[in-house]
Design an enzyme around this catalytic site. Structure first.
Site, short mmCIF file in Angstrom:
data_model
loop_
_atom_site.label_atom_id
_atom_site.label_comp_id
_atom_site.label_asym_id
_atom_site.label_seq_id
_atom_site.Cartn_x
_atom_site.Cartn_y
_atom_site.Cartn_z
N ALA A 193 -58.07 -44.99 -3.98
CA ALA A 193 -58.16 -46.46 -4.04
C ALA A 193 -58.08 -47.00 -5.45
CB ALA A 193 -59.46 -46.92 -3.37
N HIS A 194 -58.75 -46.35 -6.40
CA HIS A 194 -58.85 -46.96 -7.73
C HIS A 194 -57.56 -46.89 -8.53
CE1 HIS A 194 -60.14 -42.74 -8.84
NE2 HIS A 194 -59.37 -43.00 -9.87
N CYS A 312 -58.86 -36.83 -15.75
CA CYS A 312 -59.77 -35.83 -15.20
C CYS A 312 -59.86 -34.57 -16.05
CB CYS A 312 -59.34 -35.45 -13.78
SG CYS A 312 -59.43 -36.83 -12.62
#
Length: 365
Positions: A193-194, A312
């Site tokens: 979603a982000h 990440c």
């Protein structure tokens, strides 16, 4: 420097929350209850959750099933967790969340332009010789749009080859959902979603057939553990429905054309020149004479937020496995930053970044 004066060009990591998503989340908080509860509040939450599931299918043109997750990493874990898998195969430039699920000798190399080596995929021993009528299968994971370079894979060719060998295709659409059409040839797809203006901590696994997965919990038809995040799901769907076509107006990114020419003239590396299918929303650029870490600090001091590779893994300060897989020389990889653009990016933001990069490069020369 005030917060409002900062420029955020790390949209590939987390795009600012859309107002539509914020409003939908507020509605979700107002009705929140465990969707598995049998009381009236729970049934109301369940109805909202199922409505969101159908809206996601409609927005993405997906005719299969939808499992709501806590994000792309959990979606990858569920997508790979099945007793019926004989082996998992992935391209060498996948996100770490996918590569962590795959043995190193099951990673398919890419060409210098970032495209998956389809010959190597077809010849991979793990993809060969599936017995007719067998109830086991293999899964091949291919990222739709690379999170570090912005290169787009030819999912159609990869899917045809994968299916010709009787394997299933898992497509990581974290960087492409909301920006490009979902590749319908996928058997399994991952959404976060982000990446398109939804809330952090929610995503989805799309699967054509639940039989491909292993049941592992009591929620989401038994395919995940933990109570569904109803406010997050509603925010995700609202953000997805708010995505425009094109995702960013072309005039916003127009300054990049002249900027790319100046980068080359100064001896920098415009990595899009190397790519088989560069997309407009993620750019990788190597500056002559200055390491990526030094650039990040200097840009931050100028009020511009950028990144080095995938968010990440960038905190580890490791060299990019994506650029290494493409054969980019170490001395270029170590000077490469990533800039990415989203729904809040303005032409003025792009122009200021370009001006700052050029001034920094001339000073470092």
């Amino acid at each position: 420097m005030t917060k409002s004066s900062r420029i955020y060009l790390d949209h590939a990591a987390t795009t600012p929350l859309r107002p539509e998503a914020r409003a939908a989340m507020e509605e979700g908080f107002a009705m929140w209850a465990n969707p598995s509860s049998p009381h009236a509040e729970g049934r109301r939450a369940r109805a909202a959750l199922e409505d969101a599931r159908e809206r996601m299918k409609a927005a993405l043109g997906w005719e299969g099933e939808v499992i709501f997750t806590s994000g792309a990493s959990e979606a990858a874990e569920i997508g790979f967790a099945a007793d019926t898998y004989m082996s998992e195969i992935a391209s060498a430039v996948e996100h770490d969340a996918v590569l962590s699920q795959v043995w190193s000798d099951h990673r398919i190399p890419v060409l210098p332009d970032g495209a998956i080596n389809l010959v190597a995929l077809g010849e991979n021993e793990s993809l060969q010789g599936l017995a007719e009528g067998s109830n086991t299968y293999r899964v091949v994971a291919v990222q739709h749009v690379n999170s570090e370079t912005g290169n787009r894979q030819n999912i159609g060719f990869a899917g045809e080859l994968t299916h010709d060998h009787g394997a299933a295709l898992l497509v990581d659409c974290a960087q492409s959902a909301g920006k490009f059409p979902l590749p319908q040839i996928a058997d399994i797809a991952i959404v976060s979603a982000h990446k398109f203006g939804g809330p952090v901590g929610v995503g989805a696994l799309l699967v054509k057939n639940f039989a491909m997965l292993k049941a592992s919990g009591g929620q989401e038809r038994g395919y995940r553990r933990g109570t569904e995040n109803l406010p997050g799901v509603l925010g995700m769907i609202a953000a997805l429905e708010a995505c425009a076509e094109p995702y960013i107006a072309p005039e916003v990114l127009e300054p990049l054309d002249a900027f790319a020419s100046e980068v080359r003239a100064l001896g920098g590396e415009w990595l899009s020149d190397r790519l088989s299918d560069p997309t407009p929303y993620i750019r990788a650029i190597a500056m002559p004479g200055l390491s990526a870490q030094a650039q990040l600090m200097r840009f931050d001091a100028q009020g511009i937020a950028i990144s080095q590779g995938s968010a990440c893994s960038s905190g580890t300060m490791k060299r990019s496995h994506v650029l290494t897989a493409m054969g980019v020389p170490d001395e270029i990889a170590d000077r490469t930053i990533r800039v990415s653009f989203g729904w809040t990016t303005t032409r003025a933001d792009v122009e200021r970044f370009c001006e700052t990069w050029l001034a920094m490069a001339r000073q470092a020369a």
